[in-house]
Design an enzyme around this catalytic site. Structure first.
Site, short mmCIF file in Angstrom:
data_model
loop_
_atom_site.label_atom_id
_atom_site.label_comp_id
_atom_site.label_asym_id
_atom_site.label_seq_id
_atom_site.Cartn_x
_atom_site.Cartn_y
_atom_site.Cartn_z
N SER A 9 31.34 14.31 -64.67
CA SER A 9 32.69 14.38 -64.13
C SER A 9 33.52 13.20 -64.63
O SER A 9 33.31 12.06 -64.24
CB SER A 9 32.67 14.36 -62.60
OG SER A 9 33.99 14.20 -62.13
N HIS A 34 32.74 17.90 -66.99
CA HIS A 34 33.35 18.46 -65.78
C HIS A 34 34.76 17.87 -65.61
O HIS A 34 34.94 16.66 -65.57
CB HIS A 34 32.46 18.09 -64.59
CG HIS A 34 32.86 18.69 -63.29
ND1 HIS A 34 32.49 19.98 -62.92
CD2 HIS A 34 33.56 18.19 -62.25
CE1 HIS A 34 32.95 20.22 -61.69
NE2 HIS A 34 33.61 19.16 -61.27
N ASP A 36 38.03 17.85 -63.31
CA ASP A 36 38.51 18.12 -61.94
C ASP A 36 40.03 18.16 -61.88
O ASP A 36 40.68 17.15 -62.14
CB ASP A 36 38.03 17.01 -61.01
CG ASP A 36 36.55 17.08 -60.72
OD1 ASP A 36 36.10 18.12 -60.20
OD2 ASP A 36 35.83 16.10 -61.02
N MET A 38 43.27 18.56 -59.53
CA MET A 38 43.68 18.47 -58.12
C MET A 38 45.20 18.51 -58.04
O MET A 38 45.87 17.81 -58.79
CB MET A 38 43.19 17.16 -57.52
CG MET A 38 41.69 16.96 -57.66
SD MET A 38 41.23 15.36 -56.98
CE MET A 38 39.48 15.35 -57.37
N HIS A 67 36.98 22.49 -62.98
CA HIS A 67 36.90 22.71 -61.53
C HIS A 67 38.32 22.63 -60.96
O HIS A 67 38.90 21.55 -60.85
CB HIS A 67 35.98 21.62 -60.93
CG HIS A 67 35.86 21.66 -59.45
ND1 HIS A 67 35.31 20.61 -58.72
CD2 HIS A 67 36.16 22.61 -58.53
CE1 HIS A 67 35.32 20.91 -57.43
NE2 HIS A 67 35.83 22.11 -57.29
N MET A 69 40.80 22.55 -58.15
CA MET A 69 41.02 22.34 -56.71
C MET A 69 42.50 22.49 -56.48
O MET A 69 43.23 21.53 -56.20
CB MET A 69 40.50 20.95 -56.31
CG MET A 69 38.98 20.89 -56.28
SD MET A 69 38.34 19.20 -56.31
CE MET A 69 38.32 18.93 -58.08
N MET A 138 29.95 22.60 -52.96
CA MET A 138 30.44 21.23 -52.87
C MET A 138 29.57 20.45 -51.88
O MET A 138 29.37 20.89 -50.75
CB MET A 138 31.90 21.21 -52.38
CG MET A 138 32.92 21.71 -53.39
SD MET A 138 32.93 20.84 -54.97
CE MET A 138 33.35 19.15 -54.47
N ASP A 176 28.18 19.56 -56.63
CA ASP A 176 29.19 18.58 -57.04
C ASP A 176 29.49 17.66 -55.86
O ASP A 176 29.94 18.12 -54.81
CB ASP A 176 30.45 19.36 -57.48
CG ASP A 176 31.56 18.47 -57.99
OD1 ASP A 176 31.34 17.26 -58.15
OD2 ASP A 176 32.65 19.02 -58.26
C1 DX5 Z 1 35.30 15.78 -56.10
C2 DX5 Z 1 35.09 16.25 -57.50
C3 DX5 Z 1 33.85 15.75 -58.13
C4 DX5 Z 1 33.73 14.25 -58.25
C5 DX5 Z 1 32.29 13.91 -58.14
O1 DX5 Z 1 36.32 16.51 -55.53
O2 DX5 Z 1 35.04 17.66 -57.54
O3 DX5 Z 1 33.60 16.38 -59.38
O4 DX5 Z 1 34.24 13.73 -59.44
O5 DX5 Z 1 32.16 12.55 -58.13
P1 DX5 Z 1 30.85 11.81 -57.66
O6 DX5 Z 1 29.72 12.25 -58.53
O7 DX5 Z 1 31.20 10.37 -57.81
O8 DX5 Z 1 30.61 12.20 -56.22
ZN ZN Z 2 34.36 18.67 -59.34
#
Ligand code: DX5
Ligand code: ZN
Length: 215
Positions: A9, A34, A36, A38, A67, A69, A138, A176
């Site tokens: 990530s 990965h 993310d 948001m 991913h 969100m 999650m 994740d």
């Molecule tokens: C959280 C993300 C994750 C995050 C995981 O909402 O979807 O992908 O980056 O980070 P770690 O591995 O630090 O928990």
């Molecule tokens: Zn993620």
């Protein structure tokens, strides 16, 4: 080849050195990157989006694991597909018509993943198992990297694994949030095959060693 895939990530990467950190992660043995996304609506944080993914797709050699969100993800599937995503995962909780989103992703020639938040039971995924390419449990509340692993998710992963096996389906479970050298073993044992890791990898003094420990 290992029986578990590590997805790095890049939320925890040095974003001024994103290309370098993607190479570091791939050289360390991460087969997926990965990404993310948001939107500040579905989750209380804003990360990065389409133009950054375009650059990332030029830097990443492996699988780009996006991913989303974001609320109402169907609006942006084509744009993320065009920007280089290989797998597009969206949240069950973020849309009214899950099948329509899966169809949209498949019509772009990409793999479709469905994610569920910690409070959402595995059973909601039942109707979609056969039509999806990945299921994401999650293990933290989505929105931020570096949170602690939610151990209550272990039975949920096992339940989902059982649902998949009962249907004789071949869909991998991704996890994740809060993955480290301790929790990796637990999620693997529960049935997860694709492990997302952010802070554990990017804070490690030796990323190659860290990936080895996860595997
Ligand atoms: C959280 C993300 C994750 C995050 C995981 O909402 O979807 O992908 O980056 O980070 P770690 O591995 O630090 O928990
Ligand atoms: Zn993620």
């Amino acid at each position: 080849m290992e029986n578990v895939i590590i997805s790095a990530s890049v939320l925890s990467a040095d974003l001024c050195e994103l290309g370098r950190d993607i190479r570091r992660a791939e050289e360390a043995g991460c087969r997926y990157i990965h990404f993310d996304v948001m939107d500040g609506m579905f989750v209380p944080n804003i990360s990065y989006g389409i133009p950054v993914l375009e650059s990332v797709s030029k830097a990443a050699k492996g699988v780009l694991d996006v991913h989303l969100m974001i609320t109402d993800p169907i609006r942006y599937i084509k744009a993320f597909a065009k920007s280089g995503a290989d797998i597009i995962t969206f949240h069950f909780e973020a849309c009214n018509d899950v099948k329509a989103v899966i169809d949209e992703i498949h019509s772009c020639g990409k793999k479709a993943g469905i994610a569920i938040k910690p409070a959402t039971p595995a059973s909601v995924l039942g109707p979609y198992i056969e039509m999806s390419d990945m299921l994401l449990v999650m293990t933290v509340e989505p929105g931020f990297g570096g949170q602690g692993f939610n151990y209550d998710m272990l039975p949920k992963i096992a339940d989902l694994k059982k649902m998949i096996s009962e249907r004789n389906a071949d869909v991998p479970i991704q996890v994740d949030g809060g993955i480290n050298d301790v929790t990796a073993g637990l999620v693997k044992e529960a049935g997860a095959e694709i492990l997302v890791a952010g802070s554990y990898l990017f804070k490690a003094p030796d990323m190659k060693e860290a990936v080895k420990k996860l595997i």
